[in-house]
Write a protein that holds these residues in place. Structure first.
Motif, short mmCIF file in Angstrom:
data_model
loop_
_atom_site.label_atom_id
_atom_site.label_comp_id
_atom_site.label_asym_id
_atom_site.label_seq_id
_atom_site.Cartn_x
_atom_site.Cartn_y
_atom_site.Cartn_z
N LEU A 189 0.83 -1.21 0.00
CA LEU A 189 0.00 0.00 0.00
C LEU A 189 0.87 1.26 0.00
CD1 LEU A 189 -2.81 -1.03 2.52
CD2 LEU A 189 -2.98 -0.87 0.03
N GLY A 190 1.98 1.20 0.72
CA GLY A 190 2.90 2.33 0.71
C GLY A 190 3.49 2.57 -0.67
N SER A 191 3.80 1.50 -1.39
CA SER A 191 4.30 1.63 -2.75
C SER A 191 3.25 2.28 -3.66
CB SER A 191 4.69 0.26 -3.32
OG SER A 191 5.76 -0.30 -2.61
N LEU A 192 1.99 1.89 -3.46
CA LEU A 192 0.91 2.47 -4.27
C LEU A 192 0.79 3.97 -4.03
CD1 LEU A 192 -1.47 2.05 -6.21
CD2 LEU A 192 -2.91 1.61 -4.20
N ILE A 193 0.86 4.38 -2.76
CA ILE A 193 0.78 5.80 -2.44
C ILE A 193 1.95 6.55 -3.07
CG2 ILE A 193 0.91 7.48 -0.55
CD1 ILE A 193 -0.51 5.39 1.20
N ALA A 194 3.13 5.95 -3.02
CA ALA A 194 4.33 6.60 -3.56
C ALA A 194 4.23 6.79 -5.08
CB ALA A 194 5.57 5.80 -3.20
N VAL A 195 3.80 5.76 -5.81
CA VAL A 195 3.77 5.88 -7.27
C VAL A 195 2.64 6.78 -7.75
CG1 VAL A 195 4.89 3.66 -7.65
CG2 VAL A 195 2.39 3.77 -7.56
#
Length: 302
Positions: A189-195
């Motif tokens: 989920l953190g990766s999704l927010i970042a991208v």
């Protein structure tokens, strides 16, 4: 399974993603960040069975820290994909696992674990191996380029090494507070927010949409790629929970050999599918494979 088995399984899965990434980057990708965005979005689909099995618990502040590891992943994979665009997959695989050197240092200074002289020696050998793989020997006598040079991918790999070590150490620390399944979910989920921050770029949005509008066969390759990536990262998280982060990182250094095996098999089954410079230096003394400058091609994707 023990930490060693999880490490081997993780390395085998991530080696598959390295080969697939090289395919896609060589033929279809103009902006590697757009490609990364698409992979992270697809990654969220694989969270559904985990949420159904283990649910999701928010533990302040450690869930937020786990969320931030997703940003580390985005940075390290952006650097990795940039390196793949300018270098052969087999060489990049050899450079990837210099990062245990940084894990050794982090484990000593951050986690307080004592290192043995053999650990320092092993770290030095890993660093030396990465530099040797990065060095390109002088070209043939008839070429304009006479001198050897360092691979242009090295500058990207330095970023990868630092953030890969930071991700590994952070994951090991967080596993004292959250279970493996929840760390996988929060990190994704953190990766999704970042991208999602990348969507401010109009050209990136346009290219990202094109991937989802591509043929079913080509889109299935992306799903397969992300499946192996998800399995590989998950296996390493379970390995971190069971063993030393330095030992897990060191064992996962077998990925270059696994990648080489995949490349050799692919070269036999689908000649010309992956452009690689497989001379005796890169292949560890094996006879050179046919080298070609033609575009990467797979009949399935057309």
């Amino acid at each position: 399974m023990d930490w060693f088995s999880f490490s081997i399984a993780g390395a085998a899965c991530l080696a598959v993603t390295g080969v697939i990434d090289k395919f896609y980057l060589g033929r279809y990708v103009r902006n590697s960040l757009a490609y990364l965005f698409v992979l992270v979005v697809i990654q969220q689909i694989f969270l559904l069975p985990i949420l159904a099995y283990a649910g999701l618990v928010f533990i302040y502040p450690h869930s937020l820290y786990a969320l931030s590891t997703g940003l580390l992943q985005v940075i390290l994979w952006a650097a990795y994909l940039s390196a793949l665009k300018v270098e052969e997959a087999s060489r990049i695989a050899g450079q990837v696992y210099v990062f245990p050197v940084f894990v050794f240092l982090g484990e000593f200074f951050i986690l307080g674990e004592t290192l043995r002289p053999s650990d320092y020696a092993g770290g030095a050998l890993l660093l030396l191996a990465g530099l040797l793989i990065s060095y390109r020997p002088a070209s043939n006598p008839g070429s304009r380029v006479k001198r050897g040079r360092i691979s242009p991918a090295l500058k990207y790999m330095v970023v990868f090494w630092i953030f890969a070590a930071a991700y590994s150490l952070a994951s090991k620390h967080l596993l004292d507070y959250v279970i493996e399944w929840h760390l996988i979910v929060w990190s994704s989920l953190g990766s999704l927010i970042a991208v999602c921050a990348l969507l401010v770029n109009r050209e990136l949005r346009r290219e990202a949409r094109s991937y989802f509008r591509s043929s079913p066969a080509r889109l299935s390759i992306l799903f397969l790629n992300e499946l192996f990536d998800f399995l590989g990262r998950g296996a390493f998280i379970f390995a971190y929970a069971l063993g030393s982060v330095a030992l897990v990182s060191s064992v996962s250094a077998l990925q270059p050999f696994i990648t080489l095996v995949y490349v050799l098999i692919l070269g036999v089954l689908v000649p010309g599918a992956l452009v690689e410079e497989m001379d005796r230096r890169a292949a560890g003394g094996l006879p050179p494979l046919r080298s070609t400058s033609t575009p990467i091609w797979l009949p399935l994707w057309n």
